[in-house]
Structures are given as C-alpha cells and as structure tokens.
Enzyme design. Structure first.
Site, short mmCIF file in Angstrom:
data_model
loop_
_atom_site.label_atom_id
_atom_site.label_comp_id
_atom_site.label_asym_id
_atom_site.label_seq_id
_atom_site.Cartn_x
_atom_site.Cartn_y
_atom_site.Cartn_z
N ASP A 1 28.05 41.00 45.02
CA ASP A 1 29.24 41.83 44.82
C ASP A 1 28.93 43.19 44.23
O ASP A 1 29.24 43.43 43.07
CB ASP A 1 30.24 41.08 43.92
CG ASP A 1 31.62 41.72 43.96
OD1 ASP A 1 31.85 42.57 44.82
OD2 ASP A 1 32.46 41.35 43.12
N GLU B 1 38.90 34.48 46.66
CA GLU B 1 39.44 34.77 45.33
C GLU B 1 40.95 34.61 45.27
O GLU B 1 41.67 35.46 44.74
CB GLU B 1 39.03 36.19 44.90
CG GLU B 1 37.52 36.33 44.82
CD GLU B 1 37.05 37.73 44.37
OE1 GLU B 1 36.07 37.80 43.63
OE2 GLU B 1 37.66 38.72 44.80
N GLU C 1 32.52 49.96 39.82
CA GLU C 1 32.91 48.77 39.07
C GLU C 1 31.76 48.21 38.25
O GLU C 1 31.94 47.79 37.11
CB GLU C 1 33.42 47.70 40.04
CG GLU C 1 33.72 46.36 39.38
CD GLU C 1 34.22 45.31 40.37
OE1 GLU C 1 34.40 45.64 41.56
OE2 GLU C 1 34.42 44.15 39.95
#
Lengths: 707, 707
Positions: B379, B305, B407
């Site tokens: 993820d 990323e 998240e």
C-alpha cells in the site's frame, strides 16, 4: 533614453500582466490599489518619509504604512531618525521624543485610542500619529491609510478616536481537526498540524485585518469545546499564534471544556466547589500563562446543548464561572461565560430560559467574569427582538454575542449585510433602568462568531467580508451606523467610484431585510431545515426536543399563526422592562416586524397594510424574492466597473440566492397554505411544486453542521 | 516627456508594489515570470502575433499563449486572421487552412500528439503548433511556453511528441462534504455546495495545470464511494465541472458504489448477475451520458476494506466489472476496477492476495475494463517491489495506480520527490513474457491519487507540486526519467538560475531515499502509526486485523527481523516471473533495498557493507536523518535567491521534517532495540527518550484519516 523607456515599458507591461492576475478577495478591504493621478501628488507630498521607534507593534505600524503607500502611491517611504522635511509622518507614543513636546491631548484616549494631527515640527509640516500605547499608533496608521483609501484630504488633520468597548473579540467555532462548525468559508485557518513549526503568513494577514478594525482578541477554538487544546503540545501551538498576533494588539483566548479535569487528568469530578478541581484549573491556568504571558482568558459554554457544566453537580453558573475566574484573576485573565442555555427537560418557552437562569445570578459573579449574551433570546435568527437579559443584570458586565457567520441567513451565497441587524439590536432601548438605555449602552464588549476560513476570499463570499468589517466597527463603536460603515467598506473593497459604491451600498442596506422577508417574515423564526439549517423546513415536527422543531416556533394551524408570548401565552414579554413588555405584548403597538414573535393571530387578522395576515405574509415573501431580483439587476449593471473575477463570483452567488429565495418562498407558502387552506391573493403565483416536493429535498452534505 | 516618464515610473512602482505581493505557490509551474532582458528580444521576435480558429479548446490554447507571453515577455500578442509578418505563431489542426498545405507528418502522432515546427508561410517565418485534434494544439502551446520558461531557443524548431499511454487520470479521494481522505492540502477543491451555480475560477486553473502535463481524466470522488453522487442533483454539479474541463481535454469520471441500486432505489440486491441490477446500472449510466455526453466512466473499489462488491453475492470481480462495463460500452465509457483487495478472513500474506484473486481472471474482463493495480503489492509504502500482477495479466489492460499524496511519506511537510520512486516502479523488469518487459511496457495507463486541495499552494507544500507535475510527465511518457523532470519543474517553479535549480534538483533526487532511510530502511514497510499513518508505530500489535499491525510487517524478534516471503515463508516471491522470483528469494541476490521485504534474517546477518544487519539498520536511520539535515543546509544557502515567502515556507517545513525524521529514527531504534537487545554501534547516539515516551505520543487530529 528611448531604450530606457522601452525597457521600463516592458517591465511595466510584465508587471501589469502579472498584476492582471485577477483579484480574489484575499486582500479584503486592505487592497491599497493605486490612487488616481489627481490624488497621487497631493498625498505623496504628505508622506515623504516617516519616523518610528523600534519594537514589534511599531514595526507592524510602520510596515503597514509602507505597504499602503507602496500600493496606493507607488513608492516606499523612507524611515528616518528625524524629520528632514515637509511631509513626514511621525509615529509614536506620548513619550516619543518628537511627540512629547507637542503636548497632545492623549490622556483621555485611553490605552487603545489615537490621535492624527497635522503639526509643525522643527519648522516642517508633518502628520503626527500618536497613541498612549503603541497599539493606538497602529490603529491610527490604519485610519490614516483609510483616509487615502477613501480619498480624504490629508491637510489640517485633527482626528482622535478611541474604542468605546474594552472587549472586541472574535469567536472561532473551529475544531482541532480544522472543521469549522457553522463555517461556510472552508476549513479553519488554524493549520494545527503544521503549528508551531510553521506560521502561515495568513496568520499575519488575519491580524492585520483585525487590527485595521480594532478587534483586540480572538477565541481560537469552538465553544463546543475539546479539552485537548489545553494539553502542553497544543499550548505550544497556541503560543505560536499568540506570537504572531501580539504586535497587532490581539490576545488569544481558548474555550475551556468544563469536564477537562476528568478528561485530561482522570479526576473523579469537575465539581467547581471541589478543591481538587479548583486546584487543577489553577495549575492549568498557571501553566497557560507560563507559555503565553498575555493570554486573554477562557470562554465557556456550560450546560447547554450537551456541554458539561456546573449544573451537572447542582452548582450554579456563577459557581462554575467564579471558580475559573479565580484561577485567571492573578494573571489578569478574563472568564467569558455564555448565557446561551436551554434545557431539554424544561418545558418552558425557550425564549425565557436564559433569563430565568441568569438574571437571579446578577451580582454573584467575580469582577473578571463577562457573561456573554446572544443578541436575541433564541439563536441568531434573521430577526429577533433584543435579549431580555440586556439591562437586567446591572451588576454583571455583559458581552453581546452576534453571529458573523450566516448560519441562519443563507450561508455564504446569500448577500446579507448584517450591519442593519446589529444596529437594530444595539439601538434597542432596554428601558433599564430608564428610557434611553440602549443595548449599546449596557454592554462592555462584543463577541462575534467568525465567518473566517481558508477560502481564498476568507469569508466564503466577497460580501461576507463586509460583515467581518462591520463587526469590528460596531465593536469599536456600538453607537455606529450601518450605512456609513457599508460606504467605507464598499469604497475600500470595490473602489471609490460613486457609480459603484452607490448601488453596492443600496444593495447592502436592503439585503438583510430581504432575507427576513423570504425566510421568516413578520416575526417568524427558526423555520430552517434540521441540523445544517440550509433551506426551509417549516413542516419539521419530529425532532426529539420540542424547541428544535420549526412548528414549535410558528405554531401555525387552521386558525392562525404565531407564538403567543403575552400573558395569555408564555408571557416571555414580561421579562423585558415594563415599558418594553407593554409594547411587545400589545398586538396594536408591537412593531410589525415582531408581530408573530409575540402573538398568535388569526389568518384573518388585519395587518397595518389593511391586508389580512395571510395575504400580508404572501406579500412579504414575494417582496423578499423581488428584492433579490433587484440586487441581481443592480449588480449586472456594474459589469466592467469592478474587476471581472470578483464581479462574476457575486453574479453567480446572487443567482443562487435568487433561486434559493424562491425555494424558501415557495416551500414556506406551500406548507402554510396546507395549514391555512386559504387561497393566495391575486397576482401572487402559486408555488412551483407541491408541498411534498419541497419536503423531499435532502441536502445531507450542506456545510457547517457539526460532525 | 519627463512627466510621462514620471507617471510611468509611478505606475511601474505601484504595479511592482502590488506585484510585491509575495508568491504563494498558487501559480504552480505556470508562473510566467518576466524573462531576462537578453532573452526577451529574441523571444518577442518569434511571437509577434498568432492565428487560431475558434472553438473552446483553441480558445484555451490561444488564451494560454497570451497569458504566457504577457507574463514572460510583457505584451499581449494580437490574434490575426492571417500571417502578416515574421514571428507568427500558427495554431491549428491538420485541416487548418494555413497548416494543411505544409503537409506535416501528423498522422503518426495520434489524437493527442502535437508538432512544433519553424516554417515559412507566405514568405514569413512562423512557428507552427499543430495537432490532429485541438487538444494536441493545446498541449503544444504548453510545450512552446515551456521552451520560453526554460530559456530554450525558438529557432529551427522541430519538436513532435505524443503520449505513450492513453489513460492519464487523477483519482481524487474527495468526499461529498469536501473532506479529502489522505488529503494534506486542505479541503477538496470541489465546492459542491456552490455547484452548479458557481464555477470557481480555480477549476479552470486546475484544468490548465493538468493539461500542461497531459493529464486527460479526473475521477472526482473517493474510491470509498458514496452512491449519492449518482443522484440527479449531483450529476448536475458534475456536469458543471465537466464543462469547465472539456476544453482542456479532461474527461470526468466518478466512483461507483457497488451497492448503489440498493441505496438509491431500494433494490433488494446488488448482485451483478441479477437482471434488475444490470438494468438499474444501464439506466443510470444512460442518464449520466444524457447529462455528460463525454463522461469518462466509472471507477470501483469493490470488496476491499469494507466496500461492497460482487463477492457479497459469490460473484467474481470479473462478473462485477463486466456488468458495469456493459452499461458503459454503448457510450464508449471505461470501467476501472481496482485490484487492491485483501480479505479480513484470509490468513495468507496480504502481499499475495490481489494476485491470487485477479490473476486467474485474466482474459475474463470486457474490452472496456481497466484493472487498476497499485505500484506495489501492499500500500504505497516509501518503497515496495513492483506488484506481481504487472505482466501477469497479458489479456487484461492494466493501469498502474500510484499515490501522489504522501500518506506514507510524511504528509505535506516532508520533502519527498516521488519521481525516483515511480521511475523505479516503471523500470522494474517483469520478465513477462520476457526480459526487458518493464512495468512501463505492460501498462495502458496511470492513475494517481491526487495531492490537490484548497490550500493556496494546491498541494500542501511547494515541493509537493513537483509530484503532481512528475505524475503527469510519467503518465505521458512512462519511460521518462525523474531527474530531467525535476529539472524542468525546478526551473519553471523556482527560476532558471543554475545556482538555484542545481541544489533544488539535488535535494529532490535524494529526498525519497532519505524518507525510506528514516522510516523504513532495507525493505521494511508499513511501520506507521495507526489510522492516520502519521509518525512511527513499529510496536503496534493490537489492531483487529493482523495485516493492519506494523509487527505483522517487520516480524522483529530477539533473533532477527524481516518478512520471509521465500519458499520457507509465504512464498510471495513465487508470484513473480521465475527470473524475478529467483532474484528476490535469494538473500544474496535480492537488491538490499528489498532485503527485509523478502527475508527474515538474524540481527547478526552481514549486510553488503560488512556490517551486521543491526548495525546497518542504525546506519540507515542515521543516513536518513543526515540527509534531511543536508537538505536544510542546502535550502538555507538559497535564501535571497528565491522569493521570500515560498523560501520561508520550505525552510519551516524542512525544520519540521528534520524533527520528525529524528522522531522516526529514535522511536524506531528504541523499539527495535527493545526487541534485539543489542547495543548501538559506536558513534550513533541513543534515542533521546525511552521507548514508552514514543509509544505515548498521540496525534488524534492528524489530517486525512477518513472520518
């Protein structure tokens, strides 16, 4: 009996062990700690029960009374329908059945005033706390509790009080993502993500604290505004906050981004004279009032530091403000318009620009416009002369805007009580239209840039709470004095022992002058590092706009130092009334605290001490550092006399302040010496490092610096 | 006597009034509330006094014992030099003079284990809390206090315990400006601006909480790393935190930005095989250890990323990791290297990329490298099958990385107890090298992305504290079960009444499955809105990288839905052991919870219920929403049984969760129906709005979304 006693002792031990939980500062000046045994009986006899009507504000007042009595006196006073014995506290308005017959002189106290009086009702000795409106009763309850907090007698009471200013608002420079611009106390306390579904109990405590000092409005959002807060889903969140604050007499305000019609609805223009634009704002304001019927109004920062505004369309500030004011007027709303403007393309002294732009507009604003003027002409420096607009716009209601958050006074870790600064500004004589017309007398309200955040102690440090407190007190009474306010705060926050409050008040009263001395002595200003304004940067000269550079402000060179704002310079002094101007423009008469603000003088100029200006500068820097060292010593002597957790925090912060005061002193002297080429006077130490060492310091993560 | 009693009652009232201060959640599971009268005497007889050596960790252990006893039993137990009567608590290590003669079987417990045993010393009945190292004693004290917190007897004790995993660390994704990436609990608790001068007492409470559950390391900084933390002035701040944590057995770690040599020292390259680069890191690591002698080590996110890494120089992850590991080895430091990689230019199934890149490197890492593998291959979704790297790198010590912060599970306001998720991951059988080799058995440690922030309740919600707690418990014992952990937490956090803990544990145990159902049922994943991941976004298809788009993950079209990871698709299933792969790749054998993770199936496919896949999907969405409604009802029934402030917060959050579960359900169904063109099964309501309504929702200020 012995068993009962044993179990009670156990419960007491457990409760105290739980209560041994250290104080964090969350309770602010509303700690309501148990009073000493000798006071307890006296007070308890005066609060045996209470009477109060229903309704949200009366419930808030009664709730506070119960909370205070429970904490300080150890019991929960009963609410009764009638006075049933001596010691009743009678809460109510002029029309309350128990109060009306007393014929109290309430009328002159206005909507927010109150009266506390010892009286006899039905043969019983009572204390009446009365107001014309319920919010006055709430204010009165806080005052009544303060009597206990500060160990005043409750006998023969005859107190009446009312705010001298109508508008007493906080300005939160809080963004919608909870970032607080110039915030040093954590994130915004507005947890927008969880609103409106969850009203954090902290909002109520915020309202209680504000009501306790008479603050009656809060602008929730940053003056560097975001139009999104005007969207319906955000207004629902604002409504939830308004519901929490309403019983406490606090109205909510929002900042309006001038270009919102373009950003939210795709209008082609935000020209205030365009009928579509005016219509858009009228509709938006109508929508806001449908959601929040007692909405306070809007605050606008326009054509300042990149914000959009009417000048984008060649309109005046008055034309921009009036368009919004017209939208608010049918609802009784207020439009606050900031006078903090200075233009990149304007080469004139920044000091002069707001006056030049706004003074000619006097008389051109609608009745419901308040022009919001910073206390000084530059930007919340440790010391500035009062803003020349005060007194210069007699037909325009002005608010004085002060910064409670310490952007330029050391952030959270420097102890700087701002009371003396505000007293100095409020007591400045504008001489407009005549001698004696102080700033306090020409303003209609006060706006304070809040120092409130999500830190457990609210304000980033224990002592910064005092600035929140003092702001409220000065807003209530601009003729107030800083020292008694400090005394009240110290007693409520740290305890009533004079051996504690004495040194604390002494520290507080000297603290702001210390900051002036070690940062910007003798009328210097704006010497802070770029952007975040953390630490010294007197050498900075490379920023895009001249008036962003510290060298613009001190103008030090081989010959001397200071900004000539007399007739030989920018003549900013001439913006003041002639008597004031003459004083400021005369290097012999100007108060030495403003010397270099108005005059560029040779290093060899003789200060009033007889020293050269250069030597005097060094003496002032050292005086500032010494004052911090003195505060440290005073505080160390208080160990064990205040609770350990808060004591340790203050001890740590004072050590940080001492280090940073030394940094300021050393870096400033190293730089100015590189310009003046003069030796330090005898007995004053050279800076610890070379100038380059100070210039190399980078603190990119210092808090509060926009984004 | 009566006067004494009256005054005691006053103090008690005052203390209780003070204590009536509502619970905020700050105390976590270490509330230490007074025990019921029937328990108090029994316990007090077992804690009459204590013995302990000096030293920071023993002082921490003794301090905790005193704090717990003061809170729960109401007195401060005396520390004595010797056992002076029955009821002594003897704290010490194997070599302590009072403990050595007992010949306790401590050796097998390792450096961090402990033993709690009822014993007789000098004829007195005592409780021994012993470890080989002092940190074991500290852990033992927390366990001992937990016995009281959960109302267990203190007689005939013979408890021994030791952690099964060596590495039990939190990962704070905290930036240097206090922003927390994927943080939903306020700012970072690391107040860097005030460090090292001020050590917030909260740091100690953080250490206490972690030690109470056996966490022994903390990575202070974001894996999206900032090289500045390696500068000397920042290491001084890190040192201050390390000093606070050291007595609690907690080591500090930092994240290392791979390009730091370029950014901090102007090197031309960060190539791990460049001797200058290796030398730079060695010197930097030496410097760190001079400042913090027991520094834990470094954590690196490389070539992921946008982060720099060895691939920038055509080097492998092993070459990058080993260079840093060599710098750490002389100091006993650990290098943690994340396996979370997926490349923009790699068109292969993102699921497969980490395995493809790391598995071939097995055996190529230095001994002091730990490869940190997320629990699943994508993820931190509400549900994922276990990561295929577990079991596939037998020569490489692996850490399992889990996300404690939610998240992808509704941020702070959704109640989702993650214990069952972690149990599911840990108990997954890798079949490598043989059946029974669960993930729990192949890992050396666990890293948890912290959900800790400056919110008063630490974790953003009361129930999110349970995830911090459970993380520690699973890190200590990866064979643990989620339900007893939930029971322990509920009893310590909400009280021992089974009428309270019963419903709470039931809510917790069902909560994560509810989130799976209303967000990503039947093996769907990564359907969240872009960036912040707040709310549904299954329609999103316009992001730059294919694997950032929800449509990449669900692949819904007129024919069906799901990601074919069998041999007819990407064949990701083949990365697992053959037994596992065969199971996953067979649509009849794959657990239905992973059905659409591995298979693209027609809408008409028959689920095990007999319903069509389409109908089953709708049923699952509704089941999820219904579960939240059920939690709301359970909680409402607890009103008055738990303290009002925390109760109200949970009530509000459950209402928000109910609304948002409905939003997820409606938006997802509206979208999938636009693709499937199928009618809803009977009895299931249509979405409240049209699809476009859901697509128009924008929440740009949702928290935690990087910057």
């Amino acid at each position: 009996m012995r068993q009962v006693l044993a179990f009670i002792l156990f419960l007491l031990g457990a409760a105290l062990a739980g209560g041994a939980r250290a104080e964090t500062g969350y309770d602010l000046w509303l700690r309501y700690q148990p009073v000493e045994a000798q006071w307890r009986e006296r007070y308890a006899a005066r609060v045996t029960h209470f009477t109060a009507a229903d309704g949200p504000t009366m419930l808030a007042a009664a709730g506070e009374l119960r909370r205070g009595v429970a904490g300080m006196l150890g019991y929960d006073p009963a609410r009764r329908e009638a006075v049933t014995g001596d010691g009743a506290v009678v809460l109510g308005t002029a029309t309350s059945p128990l109060i009306a017959p007393l014929g109290l002189p309430l009328t002159r106290l206005g909507a927010e005033g109150y009266l506390i009086r010892s009286a006899v009702i039905q043969g019983k000795r009572v204390t009446v706390i009365a107001g014309n409106e319920e919010v006055g009763v709430l204010y009165g309850v806080f005052r009544f509790l303060k009597l206990i907090q500060t160990r005043q007698p409750l006998d023969g009471l005859d107190i009446s009080d009312a705010p001298k200013l109508r508008v007493r608002v906080l300005n939160h420079w809080d963004n919608l993502d909870r970032y607080v611009e110039r915030g040093y106390a954590g994130q915004s306390i507005w947890d927008w993500q969880k609103l409106p579904g969850h009203k954090d109990p902290r909002y109520t405590d915020y309202a209680r604290a504000n009501a306790s000092i008479g603050i009656n409005g809060t602008v929730l959002t940053n003056v560097n505004a975001n139009a999104d807060v005007l969207r319906p889903e955000w207004l629902a969140k604002v409504k939830a906050l308004a519901e929490v604050f309403r019983p406490y007499g606090i109205k909510v305000y929002l900042t309006a981004r001038f270009s919102a019609p373009i950003e939210l609805s795709g209008l082609k223009t935000a020209d205030p004279l365009d009928p579509q634009v005016a219509h858009w704002w009228k509709a938006k304001v109508d929508e806001i009032y449908r959601v929040i019927p007692d909405f306070g109004g809007l605050l606008v920062k326009a054509n300042s530091e990149g914000q959009p505004g009417p000048s984008d369309y060649k309109r005046t500030h008055a034309e921009g403000a009036n368009m919004l004011a017209d939208a608010l007027a049918p609802h009784g709303g207020t439009l606050m318009w900031r006078a903090f403007v200075y233009a990149a393309e304007n080469p004139d002294d920044r000091h002069k620009q707001a006056y030049a732009e706004f003074q000619p507009l006097d008389g051109k604003f609608r009745d419901n416009v308040l022009v919001q003027v910073k206390n000084g002409a530059i930007d919340f420096q440790p010391r500035e002369p009062f803003h020349p607009l005060f007194g210069a716009m007699p037909k325009t209601p002005l608010l004085m805007e002060v910064q409670i958050t310490k952007e330029y006074l050391g952030f959270a870790t420097h102890l700087a009580y701002l009371g003396p600064m505000w007293e100095e500004a409020l007591q400045a004589d504008t001489y407009r239209p005549r001698k004696g017309m102080t700033v306090a007398k020409v303003i209609r309200g006060v706006a304070g840039v809040a120092n409130i955040g999500s830190d457990m102690n609210w304000s980033g440090s224990q002592f910064d709470q005092a600035n929140w407190y003092a702001f409220g007190r000065f807003a209530w009474d601009p003729e107030a004095k800083a020292e008694p306010i400090a005394k009240d705060w110290a007693a409520m926050t740290w305890g009533n022992d004079p051996a504690v409050t004495g040194p604390i008040v002494a520290m507080m009263m000297a603290s702001r002058e210390a900051v002036v001395d070690y940062m910007t002595p003798l009328g210097l200003g704006h010497l802070m590092a770029t952007g975040h304004h953390y630490g010294p940067g007197p050498w900075v000269s490379d920023l895009a706009r001249p008036e962003w550079n510290p060298v613009y402000y001190h103008k030090a060179d081989a010959g001397g130092i200071g900004f000539d704002r007399t007739a030989t310079g920018t003549n900013a002094a001439a913006q003041y009334a002639p008597e004031v101007a003459a004083n400021f423009a005369d290097r012999k008469r100007v108060p030495e605290r403003f010397l270099l603000w108005f005059h560029h003088l040779p290093w060899t100029y003789r200060a009033r001490s007889g020293r050269t200006l250069w030597d005097e500068l060094i003496v002032r820097y050292d005086r500032g550092v010494d004052a911090v060292t003195g505060m440290e010593a005073s505080w160390k002597a208080l160990e064990g006399k205040v609770d350990p957790r808060r004591w340790a925090e203050v001890r740590d912060f004072l050590a940080i302040q001492r280090d940073e005061a030394g940094w300021w002193r050393d870096a400033s002297i190293a730089y100015f010496q590189s310009v003046s080429k003069r030796p330090l006077p005898a007995g004053h130490a050279a800076p610890a490092h070379e100038l380059d060492w100070y210039k190399a310091i980078q603190t990119p993560y210092a808090p509060g610096n926009g984004k």
